[in-house]
Design a protein around this motif. Structure first.
Motif, PDB file in Angstrom:
ATOM      1  N   TRP B  36       0.859  -1.174   0.000  1.00 25.68           N
ATOM      2  CA  TRP B  36       0.000   0.000   0.000  1.00 25.68           C
ATOM      3  C   TRP B  36       0.899   1.229   0.000  1.00 25.68           C
ATOM      4  CZ3 TRP B  36      -4.779  -1.536  -0.965  1.00 25.68           C
ATOM      5  CH2 TRP B  36      -5.057  -2.883  -0.721  1.00 25.68           C
ATOM      6  N   THR B  37       0.687   2.096  -0.969  1.00 22.62           N
ATOM      7  CA  THR B  37       1.684   3.110  -1.255  1.00 22.62           C
ATOM      8  C   THR B  37       1.094   4.500  -1.417  1.00 22.62           C
ATOM      9  OG1 THR B  37       3.548   3.619  -2.747  1.00 22.62           O
ATOM     10  CG2 THR B  37       1.565   2.716  -3.758  1.00 22.62           C
ATOM     11  N   TRP B  38       1.948   5.485  -1.220  1.00 18.12           N
ATOM     12  CA  TRP B  38       1.608   6.877  -1.479  1.00 18.12           C
ATOM     13  C   TRP B  38       2.534   7.414  -2.567  1.00 18.12           C
ATOM     14  CZ3 TRP B  38      -2.580   9.377   0.483  1.00 18.12           C
ATOM     15  CH2 TRP B  38      -3.206   8.814   1.598  1.00 18.12           C
ATOM     16  N   ILE B  39       1.952   8.117  -3.489  1.00 22.04           N
ATOM     17  CA  ILE B  39       2.662   8.730  -4.606  1.00 22.04           C
ATOM     18  C   ILE B  39       2.141  10.153  -4.754  1.00 22.04           C
ATOM     19  CG2 ILE B  39       2.966   8.642  -7.129  1.00 22.04           C
ATOM     20  CD1 ILE B  39       2.490   5.535  -6.814  1.00 22.04           C
ATOM     21  N   ARG B  40       3.019  11.090  -5.069  1.00 22.50           N
ATOM     22  CA  ARG B  40       2.557  12.455  -5.243  1.00 22.50           C
ATOM     23  C   ARG B  40       2.957  13.008  -6.596  1.00 22.50           C
ATOM     24  NH1 ARG B  40       6.125  16.139  -0.963  1.00 22.50           N
ATOM     25  NH2 ARG B  40       8.150  15.915  -2.023  1.00 22.50           N
ATOM     26  N   GLN B  41       2.251  14.065  -6.975  1.00 22.70           N
ATOM     27  CA  GLN B  41       2.501  14.705  -8.256  1.00 22.70           C
ATOM     28  C   GLN B  41       2.443  16.214  -8.050  1.00 22.70           C
ATOM     29  OE1 GLN B  41      -0.349  13.688 -11.393  1.00 22.70           O
ATOM     30  NE2 GLN B  41       1.282  13.864 -12.894  1.00 22.70           N
ATOM     31  N   HIS B  42       3.608  16.854  -8.189  1.00 23.73           N
ATOM     32  CA  HIS B  42       3.650  18.297  -8.079  1.00 23.73           C
ATOM     33  C   HIS B  42       2.893  18.928  -9.246  1.00 23.73           C
ATOM     34  CE1 HIS B  42       7.209  17.152  -5.554  1.00 23.73           C
ATOM     35  NE2 HIS B  42       6.630  18.042  -4.759  1.00 23.73           N
ATOM     36  N   PRO B  43       2.363  20.138  -9.056  1.00 22.92           N
ATOM     37  CA  PRO B  43       1.550  20.775 -10.108  1.00 22.92           C
ATOM     38  C   PRO B  43       2.240  20.782 -11.463  1.00 22.92           C
ATOM     39  CG  PRO B  43       1.444  22.048  -8.091  1.00 22.92           C
ATOM     40  CD  PRO B  43       2.463  20.967  -7.847  1.00 22.92           C
ATOM     41  N   GLY B  44       1.605  20.151 -12.433  1.00 24.75           N
ATOM     42  CA  GLY B  44       2.134  20.136 -13.784  1.00 24.75           C
ATOM     43  C   GLY B  44       3.390  19.305 -13.976  1.00 24.75           C
ATOM     44  N   LYS B  45       3.713  18.483 -12.978  1.00 22.81           N
ATOM     45  CA  LYS B  45       4.947  17.710 -13.024  1.00 22.81           C
ATOM     46  C   LYS B  45       4.671  16.212 -13.032  1.00 22.81           C
ATOM     47  CE  LYS B  45       7.492  21.433 -12.699  1.00 22.81           C
ATOM     48  NZ  LYS B  45       8.312  21.913 -13.849  1.00 22.81           N
ATOM     49  N   ASP B  91       6.089  20.885  -0.889  1.00 24.12           N
ATOM     50  CA  ASP B  91       5.276  19.681  -0.666  1.00 24.12           C
ATOM     51  C   ASP B  91       3.868  19.837  -1.218  1.00 24.12           C
ATOM     52  OD1 ASP B  91       7.011  19.546   2.398  1.00 24.12           O
ATOM     53  OD2 ASP B  91       7.225  18.066   0.775  1.00 24.12           O
ATOM     54  N   THR B  92       3.568  20.991  -1.798  1.00 23.06           N
ATOM     55  CA  THR B  92       2.278  21.189  -2.456  1.00 23.06           C
ATOM     56  C   THR B  92       2.186  20.251  -3.653  1.00 23.06           C
ATOM     57  OG1 THR B  92       2.053  23.499  -1.776  1.00 23.06           O
ATOM     58  CG2 THR B  92       0.876  22.819  -3.778  1.00 23.06           C
ATOM     59  N   ALA B  93       1.150  19.426  -3.674  1.00 25.01           N
ATOM     60  CA  ALA B  93       1.047  18.408  -4.720  1.00 25.01           C
ATOM     61  C   ALA B  93      -0.312  17.712  -4.648  1.00 25.01           C
ATOM     62  CB  ALA B  93       2.152  17.364  -4.554  1.00 25.01           C
ATOM     63  N   ILE B  94      -0.568  16.913  -5.639  1.00 27.68           N
ATOM     64  CA  ILE B  94      -1.669  15.953  -5.575  1.00 27.68           C
ATOM     65  C   ILE B  94      -1.100  14.682  -4.959  1.00 27.68           C
ATOM     66  CG2 ILE B  94      -3.343  14.585  -6.861  1.00 27.68           C
ATOM     67  CD1 ILE B  94      -3.182  16.721  -9.078  1.00 27.68           C
ATOM     68  N   TYR B  95      -1.760  14.185  -3.931  1.00 29.10           N
ATOM     69  CA  TYR B  95      -1.303  12.987  -3.249  1.00 29.10           C
ATOM     70  C   TYR B  95      -2.248  11.835  -3.599  1.00 29.10           C
ATOM     71  CZ  TYR B  95       2.111  15.656  -0.638  1.00 29.10           C
ATOM     72  OH  TYR B  95       3.197  16.435  -0.299  1.00 29.10           O
ATOM     73  N   TYR B  96      -1.663  10.766  -4.117  1.00 27.51           N
ATOM     74  CA  TYR B  96      -2.430   9.571  -4.475  1.00 27.51           C
ATOM     75  C   TYR B  96      -2.093   8.435  -3.515  1.00 27.51           C
ATOM     76  CZ  TYR B  96      -3.120  11.679  -9.133  1.00 27.51           C
ATOM     77  OH  TYR B  96      -3.454  12.496 -10.188  1.00 27.51           O
ATOM     78  N   CYS B  97      -3.109   7.746  -3.057  1.00 25.12           N
ATOM     79  CA  CYS B  97      -2.859   6.468  -2.407  1.00 25.12           C
ATOM     80  C   CYS B  97      -3.138   5.384  -3.451  1.00 25.12           C
ATOM     81  CB  CYS B  97      -3.700   6.276  -1.155  1.00 25.12           C
ATOM     82  SG  CYS B  97      -5.495   6.174  -1.379  1.00 25.12           S
TER      83      CYS B  97
END
Lengths: 112, 120
Positions: B36-45, B91-97
């Motif tokens: 079970w994991t967390w992944i993030r995506q910075h704005p436009g990145k 650390d501003t980003a979209i965070y996905y589990c």
């Protein structure tokens, strides 16, 4: 460990085929056949479209195929369709001595 | 059908701790083939892997975030959580589990993602 290298953008016309490359090193892509590919449409979560280099999850079109040669993995999309326009990311296992999992920087596919 | 849903504050102040939860339906944390994991995506990145927790409770974190990250599981709620301390604007980003498959270290199921903004 650096991110895997992908071209920033590729484009093709409907019906054509395109290939997106994903270059790593002998420590990740070159050693492990554990590359996965994801498709991401704007505002949506990524979707797994290919894994272990060449396998497709159930429900994913056969038009998406993966391969690997040396330190470079590739995703080929044949018979391009308008709905294929999206961002594509590769990902590789990199062993447990470092980052463990590396993503590519992403490739924007434009269907002309 | 397995589904994941992130929850938590959309706005966090600098230097504070970001806390997110992911509620899992249709699966159990005791499944040995998954993590079970967390992944993030910075704005436009692009995507950045944060870390994972395995059914045994073992964890692995991205070395670049390791000093600030903690992932835990609450089996009674069928949730796993992310804590990221001392946040900054970076650390501003979209965070996905997401659910990862251990046999190929890919992610087969993603949550919809939640946007977290770090700002005073």
């Amino acid at each position: 460990q650096s991110a895997l290298t992908q071209p920033a953008s590729v484009s093709g016309s409907p019906g054509q085929s395109i290939t997106i490359s994903c270059t790593g090193t002998a420590s990740d892509v070159g050693t492990y056949n554990l590359v996965s590919w994801y498709q991401q449409h704007p505002g949506k979560a990524p979707k797994l479209i290919n894994y272990e280099g060449s396998k497709r999850p159930s429900g994913v079109s056969h038009r998406f195929s993966g391969s690997k040669s040396g330190n470079t993995a590739s995703l080929t999309i044949s018979g391009l369709q308008a709905e294929d326009e999206a961002d594509y990311y590769c990902c590789s296992y990199a062993g447990n001595s470092g980052t463990l999992v590396l993503f590519g920087g992403g490739t924007k596919l434009t269907v002309l | 059908q397995v589904q994941l849903q992130e929850s938590g504050p959309g706005l966090v102040k600098p230097s504070q701790t970001l806390s997110l939860a992911c509620t899992v339906s249709g699966d159990s944390f005791s499944s040995s083939g998954y993590f079970w994991t967390w992944i993030r995506q910075h704005p436009g990145k692009g995507l950045e892997w944060i870390g994972y927790i395995y059914y045994s409770g073992s964890t692995y974190y991205n070395p670049s975030l390791k000093s600030r990250v903690s992932i835990s599981v609450d089996t009674s709620k069928n949730q796993f959580s992310l804590k990221l301390s001392s946040v900054t604007a970076a650390d501003t980003a979209i965070y996905y589990c997401a659910r990862g498959v251990y046999s190929y270290f890919g992610v087969d199921i993603w949550g919809h993602g939640t946007t977290v903004t770090v700002s005073s």
